[in-house]
Design a protein around this motif. Structure first.
Motif, mmCIF file in Angstrom:
data_model
loop_
_atom_site.group_PDB
_atom_site.id
_atom_site.type_symbol
_atom_site.label_atom_id
_atom_site.label_comp_id
_atom_site.label_asym_id
_atom_site.label_seq_id
_atom_site.Cartn_x
_atom_site.Cartn_y
_atom_site.Cartn_z
ATOM 1 N N GLN A 165 -12.939 -7.284 -3.549
ATOM 2 C CA GLN A 165 -12.151 -6.674 -4.617
ATOM 3 C C GLN A 165 -10.920 -7.517 -4.943
ATOM 4 O OE1 GLN A 165 -10.102 -3.035 -3.714
ATOM 5 N NE2 GLN A 165 -10.244 -2.273 -5.800
ATOM 6 N N ASP B 75 -5.274 -2.712 5.637
ATOM 7 C CA ASP B 75 -5.292 -2.870 4.175
ATOM 8 C C ASP B 75 -3.972 -3.448 3.677
ATOM 9 O OD1 ASP B 75 -7.836 -1.853 4.127
ATOM 10 O OD2 ASP B 75 -7.278 0.116 3.362
ATOM 11 N N SER B 76 -2.878 -3.004 4.279
ATOM 12 C CA SER B 76 -1.570 -3.528 3.904
ATOM 13 C C SER B 76 -1.464 -5.008 4.220
ATOM 14 C CB SER B 76 -0.459 -2.771 4.647
ATOM 15 O OG SER B 76 -0.406 -1.430 4.246
ATOM 16 N N LEU C 171 -3.920 -7.163 4.457
ATOM 17 C CA LEU C 171 -4.790 -7.903 3.543
ATOM 18 C C LEU C 171 -4.113 -8.122 2.192
ATOM 19 C CD1 LEU C 171 -7.618 -9.141 3.169
ATOM 20 C CD2 LEU C 171 -8.388 -6.897 2.344
ATOM 21 N N GLU C 172 -3.553 -7.067 1.633
ATOM 22 C CA GLU C 172 -2.891 -7.204 0.330
ATOM 23 C C GLU C 172 -1.634 -8.056 0.438
ATOM 24 O OE1 GLU C 172 -2.205 -3.753 -1.997
ATOM 25 O OE2 GLU C 172 -4.338 -3.297 -2.225
ATOM 26 N N GLN D 244 -9.443 1.038 -2.860
ATOM 27 C CA GLN D 244 -9.169 0.522 -1.525
ATOM 28 C C GLN D 244 -9.468 -0.974 -1.517
ATOM 29 O OE1 GLN D 244 -7.331 3.278 -0.116
ATOM 30 N NE2 GLN D 244 -8.153 2.179 1.640
ATOM 31 N N PRO D 245 -8.586 -1.782 -0.958
ATOM 32 C CA PRO D 245 -8.785 -3.231 -1.039
ATOM 33 C C PRO D 245 -9.796 -3.735 -0.017
ATOM 34 C CG PRO D 245 -6.804 -2.760 0.211
ATOM 35 C CD PRO D 245 -7.324 -1.436 -0.280
ATOM 36 N N ASP D 246 -10.552 -4.717 -0.411
ATOM 37 C CA ASP D 246 -11.339 -5.517 0.512
ATOM 38 C C ASP D 246 -11.353 -6.932 -0.051
ATOM 39 O OD1 ASP D 246 -13.362 -5.686 -1.481
ATOM 40 O OD2 ASP D 246 -14.381 -3.928 -0.670
ATOM 41 N N ARG E 244 0.817 -1.214 0.000
ATOM 42 C CA ARG E 244 0.000 0.000 0.000
ATOM 43 C C ARG E 244 0.855 1.271 0.000
ATOM 44 N NH1 ARG E 244 -4.522 -0.266 -2.043
ATOM 45 N NH2 ARG E 244 -5.087 1.665 -0.973
#
Length: 249
Positions: free
Chosen positions: A177, A142-143, A145-146, A172-174, A108
């Motif tokens: 997505q 978020d970091s 998760l990615e 934005q990641p989820d 991120r």
């Protein structure tokens, strides 16, 4: 003579600093009158030439930087095995390359994203370079998760594919997505979800963060090459120069 005087004053300044510090420890070896004399010399010298103080500060900073570089080199040497590539790390370029560049990155991080095409170009121009990529998700959920998704994609041989897809996506990641992006990139989405939940993935990420801390790395991207740590985003020319220097050494 002026140069000699400046050296004398710098020496006196250093002696005064040491004397005051040691005085607090009651082990300076100077009498009170000697300490006062040293301080008087420094004060007089600073009045005559205030630039002496800036010279002293520059000298102290140079000494600190040299000590930090020495500490970094020692830490790199102690952790050489982990830096050459641990389980789950992506190794790109020449797997048997003599020179290894290690990148610590957060997916991120905007500066890491900016560095991504530059690293691609570096590997394209230098096919003998070995690149080890270490995920350190330090910028929040978020970091994490990615990072889990990218690490899990490596189990399908799709690390770089999903890395590039996620790090070039502006959203934005989820979870939904990531599944959509992974599907478009040709990954087995069911396997990806299963692997992302594997505790071994979290253990890998924690180990990378712990290694970064051990090396004194606190931001992303950061690069390790040879005995050097290069913090922050660097341009392609600087990366090329660092690789050339490591290869020459």
């Amino acid at each position: 003579m002026r140069h000699i005087g400046r050296l004398t004053a710098l020496a006196a300044f250093s002696m005064a600093t040491l004397a005051l510090d040691a005085g607090r420890a009651h082990a300076d070896g100077f009498t009170p009158s000697q300490r006062q004399e040293i301080i008087a010399i420094v004060r007089q010298a600073l009045k005559a030439d205030p630039s002496i103080l800036s010279d002293a500060i520059i000298s102290l900073r140079a000494h600190e930087e040299q000590a930090q570089a020495s500490d970094s080199a020692a830490a790199i040497q102690r952790n050489q095995a982990a830096l050459t590539g641990a389980a789950g790390d992506e190794i790109a370029g020449d797997a048997n390359g003599r020179v290894t560049l290690v990148e610590f990155y957060d997916p991120r991080c905007p500066y890491c994203r900016k560095s991504l095409p530059e690293l691609d170009e570096l590997l394209s121009d230098d096919p003998k370079l070995r690149l080890v990529e270490k995920l350190i998700p330090i910028l929040g959920p978020d970091s994490v998760l990615e990072a889990r998704a990218i690490a899990a994609a490596g189990r399908q041989g799709k690390y770089a594919v999903l890395q590039h897809a996620l790090m070039t996506d502006p959203g934005q990641p989820d979870a939904a997505q990531i599944r959509a992006i992974a599907g478009r990139a040709g990954l087995n989405v069911g396997k990806l979800q299963h692997d992302m939940a594997d505790p071994a993935i979290d253990a890998q990420l924690h180990a990378n963060v712990a290694l970064a801390r051990t090396l004194g790395i606190s931001g992303t991207p950061s690069f390790v090459i040879g005995s050097r740590i290069i913090p922050g985003a660097v341009d392609l020319g600087d990366l090329r120069a660092a690789v050339a220097s490591a290869r020459a050494g």
